[in-house]
Design a protein around this motif. Structure first.
Motif, PDB file in Angstrom:
ATOM      1  N   ARG A 236      38.282  44.615  37.478  1.00 19.21           N
ATOM      2  CA  ARG A 236      39.401  45.432  37.012  1.00 19.21           C
ATOM      3  C   ARG A 236      38.867  46.792  36.581  1.00 19.21           C
ATOM      4  NH1 ARG A 236      42.954  44.165  31.628  1.00 19.21           N
ATOM      5  NH2 ARG A 236      44.464  45.864  31.840  1.00 19.21           N
TER       6      ARG A 236
ATOM      7  N   ASN B  99      38.429  40.254  38.962  1.00 17.67           N
ATOM      8  CA  ASN B  99      39.808  39.954  39.380  1.00 17.67           C
ATOM      9  C   ASN B  99      39.934  39.766  40.886  1.00 17.67           C
ATOM     10  OD1 ASN B  99      39.541  42.552  40.334  1.00 17.67           O
ATOM     11  ND2 ASN B  99      41.444  43.340  39.422  1.00 17.67           N
TER      12      ASN B  99
ATOM     13  N   GLY C 216      40.662  37.899  44.191  1.00 17.56           N
ATOM     14  CA  GLY C 216      41.552  36.794  44.557  1.00 17.56           C
ATOM     15  C   GLY C 216      40.952  35.875  45.606  1.00 17.56           C
ATOM     16  N   ASN C 217      41.568  34.721  45.764  1.00 16.33           N
ATOM     17  CA  ASN C 217      41.126  33.733  46.757  1.00 16.33           C
ATOM     18  C   ASN C 217      41.612  34.108  48.155  1.00 16.33           C
ATOM     19  OD1 ASN C 217      40.141  32.329  44.542  1.00 16.33           O
ATOM     20  ND2 ASN C 217      41.900  30.922  44.476  1.00 16.33           N
TER      21      ASN C 217
ATOM     22  N   THR D 226      42.273  42.382  45.466  1.00 16.45           N
ATOM     23  CA  THR D 226      42.035  42.702  44.064  1.00 16.45           C
ATOM     24  C   THR D 226      43.239  42.258  43.232  1.00 16.45           C
ATOM     25  OG1 THR D 226      42.973  44.899  44.377  1.00 16.45           O
ATOM     26  CG2 THR D 226      40.591  44.666  44.692  1.00 16.45           C
ATOM     27  N   LYS D 227      43.111  42.345  41.925  1.00 12.70           N
ATOM     28  CA  LYS D 227      44.182  41.957  40.987  1.00 12.70           C
ATOM     29  C   LYS D 227      44.596  40.488  41.180  1.00 12.70           C
ATOM     30  CE  LYS D 227      46.023  46.663  40.793  1.00 12.70           C
ATOM     31  NZ  LYS D 227      47.221  47.531  40.957  1.00 12.70           N
ATOM     32  N   ASN D 228      43.588  39.654  41.527  1.00 10.57           N
ATOM     33  CA  ASN D 228      43.794  38.208  41.691  1.00 10.57           C
ATOM     34  C   ASN D 228      44.829  37.864  42.767  1.00 10.57           C
ATOM     35  OD1 ASN D 228      42.023  37.161  39.576  1.00 10.57           O
ATOM     36  ND2 ASN D 228      43.445  38.128  38.149  1.00 10.57           N
ATOM     37  N   CYS D 229      44.961  38.724  43.756  1.00  9.17           N
ATOM     38  CA  CYS D 229      45.923  38.461  44.843  1.00  9.17           C
ATOM     39  C   CYS D 229      45.310  37.516  45.883  1.00  9.17           C
ATOM     40  CB  CYS D 229      46.337  39.769  45.518  1.00  9.17           C
ATOM     41  SG  CYS D 229      47.375  40.804  44.470  1.00  9.17           S
ATOM     42  N   THR D 230      46.037  36.462  46.202  1.00  8.84           N
ATOM     43  CA  THR D 230      45.576  35.504  47.206  1.00  8.84           C
ATOM     44  C   THR D 230      45.912  36.007  48.606  1.00  8.84           C
ATOM     45  OG1 THR D 230      45.928  33.664  45.676  1.00  8.84           O
ATOM     46  CG2 THR D 230      45.792  33.118  48.010  1.00  8.84           C
TER      47      THR D 230
ATOM     48  N   LYS E 135      36.950  31.104  47.409  1.00  9.10           N
ATOM     49  CA  LYS E 135      37.351  31.481  46.052  1.00  9.10           C
ATOM     50  C   LYS E 135      36.848  32.890  45.721  1.00  9.10           C
ATOM     51  CE  LYS E 135      37.439  26.754  44.237  1.00  9.10           C
ATOM     52  NZ  LYS E 135      36.842  25.811  43.264  1.00  9.10           N
TER      53      LYS E 135
ATOM     54  N   ALA F  47      36.817  35.804  40.444  1.00 11.37           N
ATOM     55  CA  ALA F  47      37.528  35.484  39.202  1.00 11.37           C
ATOM     56  C   ALA F  47      37.493  33.983  38.909  1.00 11.37           C
ATOM     57  CB  ALA F  47      38.974  35.965  39.293  1.00 11.37           C
ATOM     58  N   CYS F  48      37.279  33.160  39.939  1.00 15.67           N
ATOM     59  CA  CYS F  48      37.248  31.705  39.744  1.00 15.67           C
ATOM     60  C   CYS F  48      35.934  31.216  39.145  1.00 15.67           C
ATOM     61  CB  CYS F  48      37.482  30.999  41.080  1.00 15.67           C
ATOM     62  SG  CYS F  48      39.149  31.197  41.737  1.00 15.67           S
TER      63      CYS F  48
END
Length: 422
Positions: free
Chosen positions: A23, A34, A36-37, A74-78, A124, A127-128
């Motif tokens: 982030r 952050n 994402g998967n 980014t921003k935990n977007c899958t 993953k 962030a995981c």
């Protein structure tokens, strides 16, 4: 053209790679990870379709490949999950693994599906991997590879009643008389080279599907005269109409023909030998038929079979024959399926084996360890360290020593080859 066998290649999509990102915003001094998967790769799914009756489409297209899953953002977007690839097959299609011959699925109902190749899981994101001791992991997983395999498709016709008998005994003429099917009819053996389906309508409410199976000959159970190709289509029928040329055209002996066909059915499958069977004395319009009929009637009834007179040429007795076939159909009781439809034995995903390699000294094979190699980014030190920890937990190092691995020997795992060092 009727095609009842095909070989196809299915390849599911790989999972999308996970993202490694942090982030970064104004006034946020230490934004955490952050990434994402990744998205799951697309599956390849076979689906039975009642509107198809042959595998001919697979002569022109044999490869079915699903797309890869989207990369994590980014921003935990899958990442986006890839679409499933649906492959339509006729009802009655048996699916086998090409390498082992194991039966994977039997698609007999309209809309029934089988996932032939499963898409890979998305990797993953970093962030995981946040822990109390590692607040800023820099590594992310790669996507899991999708499944790939070659499959054999075998079509077994779904018919209620099957016509069996020697070539030129009148099977095609009968189905042409009692249904709208129009098979080729000619005065030479093996005129019918492909199974023919016809719908017999007794009245507005009663009907059944009748199959004209190409003529069988002695040795059919061993594949003589395309015997296996023809007998396969008899397997799913519930009632057999055994057509016999009672007039003995071409010097044939009706009793011998009857015995030989039943022998071929029994040799091919014990279940076929137990199938309800109605003997049909065809060609009763010819002069020699009546005398032969009495001998045949006495013989088959002694064996426990019912016999009917018929003439495909004049249509005599065919309506009564169809009603009797329908009555036998109502009495049908399905047997337990004796065919081995078991999938591959489930194995421990953590299990592995160490074998002598083809192009390396040693090769390590196992579901989890091969997946781990495919999903690890070896260019990242943290990812490499995680790989080493799992390697140690699985005990592969000790197992290699027990097999006698020597310093400097090459070891392969999936696509990765390395030199062994203590």
């Amino acid at each position: 053209m009727f095609i009842d066998r095909a070989r196809i290649y299915v390849e599911a999509g790989d999972g999308g790679d996970g993202m490694s990102s942090f982030r970064r915003e104004k006034f946020v001094e230490k934004g955490g990870p952050n990434g994402g998967n990744g998205g799951r790769g697309g599956d390849v799914v076979l689906i039975a379709d009642k509107n198809l009756n042959t595998l001919i489409d697979f002569r022109y297209k044999r490869k079915y490949v699903a797309k890869r899953g989207g990369q994590g953002g980014t921003k935990n977007c899958t990442g986006v999950r890839a679409d499933t690839v649906f492959v339509k097959v006729p009802m009655g299609t048996l699916v086998r693994d090409d390498a082992t011959g194991a039966v994977m699925a039997d698609l007999v109902e309209d809309g029934q599906t089988y996932t032939a190749a499963k898409g890979g899981r998305g990797g993953k994101g970093n962030a995981c991997y946040v822990t109390s001791t590692n607040r800023a992991p820099t590594f992310a997983e790669k996507g899991e590879p999708g499944e790939t395999r070659w499959l054999k498709l075998e079509l077994k016709l779904l018919a209620d009643v099957g016509l069996v008998g020697y070539p030129s005994v009148g099977k095609s003429s009968i189905i042409a008389q009692v249904s709208a099917a129009r098979p080729e009819i000619a005065a030479y053996h093996f005129t019918t080279l492909s199974p023919v389906l016809g719908v017999v309508r007794l009245d507005e409410e009663r009907s059944f599907v009748l199959a004209d199976i190409p003529g069988l000959i002695e040795g059919a159970h061993e594949g003589v005269g395309l015997g296996h190709d023809f007998l396969r289509h008899v397997e799913r029928t519930k009632v057999l109409l055994h057509i016999v040329d009672v007039a003995g055209v071409d010097g044939r002996n009706p009793i011998e023909d009857f015995d030989k066909i039943n022998t071929e059915l029994a040799e091919y499958s014990e279940r076929l030998a137990r199938r309800k069977q109605l003997v049909v004395a065809n060609k009763m319009d010819l002069p020699e038929a009546q005398e032969n009929f009495e001998r045949l009637k006495e013989y088959v009834e002694a064996k426990g079979y019912e016999i009917c007179k018929a003439s495909a040429a004049t249509g005599e007795g065919l309506r009564e024959l169809m009603f009797k076939a329908y009555d036998l159909l109502l009495q049908y009781v399905p047997e337990e399926d004796e065919e081995d439809l078991a999938r591959f034995d489930e194995i421990d995903p953590d299990s592995y084996e160490i074998v002598v390699g083809n192009d390396t000294d040693w090769e390590v094979r196992g579901k989890n360890i091969e997946r781990l190699v495919a999903m690890t980014n070896f260019d990242n030190d943290e990812a490499l360290y995680r790989f080493q920890l799992i390697w140690k937990r699985l005990g592969i190092d000790e197992a290699l020593k027990e097999r006698g691995v020597q310093e400097g020997q090459s070891v392969r795992i999936r696509d990765m080859v390395f030199d062994y060092k203590e």
